[in-house]
Design a protein around this motif. Sequence first.
Motif, PDB file in Angstrom:
ATOM      1  N   PRO A   1       0.701  -1.358  -0.108  1.00 48.38           N
ATOM      2  CA  PRO A   1       0.066   0.023   0.019  1.00 48.38           C
ATOM      3  C   PRO A   1       0.870   1.299  -0.107  1.00 48.38           C
ATOM      4  O   PRO A   1       0.387   2.194  -0.615  1.00 48.38           O
ATOM      5  CB  PRO A   1      -0.795  -0.245   1.466  1.00 48.38           C
ATOM      6  CG  PRO A   1      -1.082  -1.642   1.569  1.00 48.38           C
ATOM      7  CD  PRO A   1       0.394  -2.249   0.913  1.00 48.38           C
ATOM      8  N   SER A   2       1.844   1.310   0.818  1.00 52.55           N
ATOM      9  CA  SER A   2       2.644   2.520   0.885  1.00 52.55           C
ATOM     10  C   SER A   2       3.365   2.785  -0.351  1.00 52.55           C
ATOM     11  O   SER A   2       4.141   3.840  -0.589  1.00 52.55           O
ATOM     12  CB  SER A   2       3.715   2.259   1.954  1.00 52.55           C
ATOM     13  OG  SER A   2       4.785   1.359   1.647  1.00 52.55           O
ATOM     14  N   ALA A   3       3.595   1.767  -1.399  1.00 55.04           N
ATOM     15  CA  ALA A   3       4.159   2.077  -2.636  1.00 55.04           C
ATOM     16  C   ALA A   3       3.279   2.182  -3.635  1.00 55.04           C
ATOM     17  O   ALA A   3       3.777   2.473  -4.995  1.00 55.04           O
ATOM     18  CB  ALA A   3       5.239   1.005  -2.920  1.00 55.04           C
ATOM     19  N   ARG A   4       1.978   2.442  -3.653  1.00 53.10           N
ATOM     20  CA  ARG A   4       1.009   2.512  -4.611  1.00 53.10           C
ATOM     21  C   ARG A   4       1.205   3.863  -5.195  1.00 53.10           C
ATOM     22  O   ARG A   4       1.299   4.789  -4.659  1.00 53.10           O
ATOM     23  CB  ARG A   4      -0.287   2.041  -4.347  1.00 53.10           C
ATOM     24  CG  ARG A   4      -0.369   0.658  -3.862  1.00 53.10           C
ATOM     25  CD  ARG A   4      -1.644   0.092  -3.195  1.00 53.10           C
ATOM     26  NE  ARG A   4      -1.888  -1.245  -3.055  1.00 53.10           N
ATOM     27  CZ  ARG A   4      -2.682  -1.695  -2.160  1.00 53.10           C
ATOM     28  NH1 ARG A   4      -3.541  -1.060  -1.617  1.00 53.10           N
ATOM     29  NH2 ARG A   4      -2.638  -3.060  -1.893  1.00 53.10           N
ATOM     30  N   GLY A   5       0.804   3.925  -6.594  1.00 56.22           N
ATOM     31  CA  GLY A   5       0.826   5.325  -7.128  1.00 56.22           C
ATOM     32  C   GLY A   5       2.226   5.824  -7.525  1.00 56.22           C
ATOM     33  O   GLY A   5       2.155   6.840  -7.934  1.00 56.22           O
ATOM     34  N   LYS A   6       3.105   4.916  -7.443  1.00 58.48           N
ATOM     35  CA  LYS A   6       4.572   5.243  -7.890  1.00 58.48           C
ATOM     36  C   LYS A   6       4.973   4.632  -9.106  1.00 58.48           C
ATOM     37  O   LYS A   6       6.306   4.653  -9.262  1.00 58.48           O
ATOM     38  CB  LYS A   6       5.406   5.144  -6.613  1.00 58.48           C
ATOM     39  CG  LYS A   6       5.085   5.796  -5.442  1.00 58.48           C
ATOM     40  CD  LYS A   6       6.011   5.720  -4.059  1.00 58.48           C
ATOM     41  CE  LYS A   6       5.452   6.400  -2.857  1.00 58.48           C
ATOM     42  NZ  LYS A   6       6.148   5.989  -1.648  1.00 58.48           N
ATOM     43  N   GLY A   7       4.219   4.066  -9.755  1.00 57.18           N
ATOM     44  CA  GLY A   7       4.464   3.318 -10.875  1.00 57.18           C
ATOM     45  C   GLY A   7       5.304   1.837 -10.665  1.00 57.18           C
ATOM     46  O   GLY A   7       5.968   1.108 -11.885  1.00 57.18           O
ATOM     47  N   VAL A   8       5.272   1.313  -9.601  1.00 61.56           N
ATOM     48  CA  VAL A   8       5.940  -0.066  -9.338  1.00 61.56           C
ATOM     49  C   VAL A   8       4.913  -1.204 -10.218  1.00 61.56           C
ATOM     50  O   VAL A   8       5.637  -2.038 -10.556  1.00 61.56           O
ATOM     51  CB  VAL A   8       5.743  -0.356  -7.737  1.00 61.56           C
ATOM     52  CG1 VAL A   8       6.096  -1.721  -7.265  1.00 61.56           C
ATOM     53  CG2 VAL A   8       6.468   0.653  -7.017  1.00 61.56           C
ATOM     54  N   GLY A   9       3.564  -1.206 -10.040  1.00 59.58           N
ATOM     55  CA  GLY A   9       2.873  -2.002 -10.802  1.00 59.58           C
ATOM     56  C   GLY A   9       3.144  -2.140 -12.219  1.00 59.58           C
ATOM     57  O   GLY A   9       3.046  -3.233 -12.946  1.00 59.58           O
ATOM     58  N   ARG A  10       3.372  -1.043 -12.895  1.00 59.26           N
ATOM     59  CA  ARG A  10       3.362  -0.858 -14.057  1.00 59.26           C
ATOM     60  C   ARG A  10       4.635  -1.486 -14.484  1.00 59.26           C
ATOM     61  O   ARG A  10       4.591  -2.314 -15.497  1.00 59.26           O
ATOM     62  CB  ARG A  10       3.503   0.651 -14.677  1.00 59.26           C
ATOM     63  CG  ARG A  10       3.835   0.751 -16.028  1.00 59.26           C
ATOM     64  CD  ARG A  10       3.617   2.394 -16.442  1.00 59.26           C
ATOM     65  NE  ARG A  10       4.657   3.199 -15.693  1.00 59.26           N
ATOM     66  CZ  ARG A  10       5.788   3.395 -15.790  1.00 59.26           C
ATOM     67  NH1 ARG A  10       6.236   2.545 -16.788  1.00 59.26           N
ATOM     68  NH2 ARG A  10       6.571   4.005 -15.245  1.00 59.26           N
ATOM     69  N   LEU A  11       5.749  -1.410 -13.755  1.00 65.27           N
ATOM     70  CA  LEU A  11       6.890  -1.671 -14.203  1.00 65.27           C
ATOM     71  C   LEU A  11       7.211  -3.364 -14.064  1.00 65.27           C
ATOM     72  O   LEU A  11       7.745  -3.920 -14.831  1.00 65.27           O
ATOM     73  CB  LEU A  11       8.195  -1.104 -13.181  1.00 65.27           C
ATOM     74  CG  LEU A  11       8.309   0.267 -13.504  1.00 65.27           C
ATOM     75  CD1 LEU A  11       9.261   0.791 -12.390  1.00 65.27           C
ATOM     76  CD2 LEU A  11       9.125   0.506 -14.999  1.00 65.27           C
TER      77      LEU A  11
END
Length: 286
Positions: A86-96
């Motif tokens: 949750p703390s890493a969401r919205g930072k492009g992690v999922g896309r990469l």
Amino acid sequence: MIIRQVRDTAEDAEVVQELSSAAFAEPTAAPAPPEPTPLQLARTRHLASTDPGGCWLAESDGQAVGVVLSMRREGLWTPSLFAVRPSARGKGVGRLLLERATAHARGCLRGMVCASSSPAAARRYRLAGFTLHPAMRLTGRVDRQGLIDPGDIPVHRGNITHLHLLDSVDRRLRGSAHGPDHELMLGHFEELLIADALAGSGYCYRDGGTVRLLAATSKRIAARLLREALARVPDGVEARVDYLTAEQEWALDVGLEVGLTPRTRGFVGVRGMRPPSPYLPNGAFL
């Protein structure tokens, strides 16, 4: 941020499961995550071994912040797990992560995924080309008076000698066999049920009260297998059947007959194919 392949080690399996628990925890859940099951740990190591190019872990400041596990089986690509802390969401992690995993899918004409109700997951899979079909979950105590069945299609327990039958049914329904995944499921689920008659064939995995995976060459055989699996749910244990789409009305009818309650739950996504039917996928192995 570092993105690396998931390793076939006990340490990486624990890291992946901790991250998954954090990503999918309910906001009101207890702070202590549940203990990982042997199957959850084995799934990570299994896929890291069979599909290293489809399994990726994102790390930031020494902490795992995202993971994707995916596999390809005879031209079918299937994501098994996609989670971002949750703390890493919205930072492009999922896309990469998904970009790395979809590179593993290169050359696959078909895809299939079981997705949670998360809007972010739905968006990612839709952008990856999946058609999302809303799904249902059936739960409740089995009303055994509703299990009346003529029994004209014999059902018996299966084992590793039935792998050719399982792969044959898989190929007919989804265009690809599960292959090595069946050996893992056989080792962790309570029982495998087999129907093999002149009218067709099929199989069903049951584990406690949960129907884990069902595939058959006809709705009649599928309904027979589902009734048999629900009849074997121990007394006092709640039954559960996941990922029913509109194509699986035969399963909804059986569930309603035995008193189970349907609720919407997640999506089944497909690309380059229609949803297999009659088929109840497994969230981890599809």
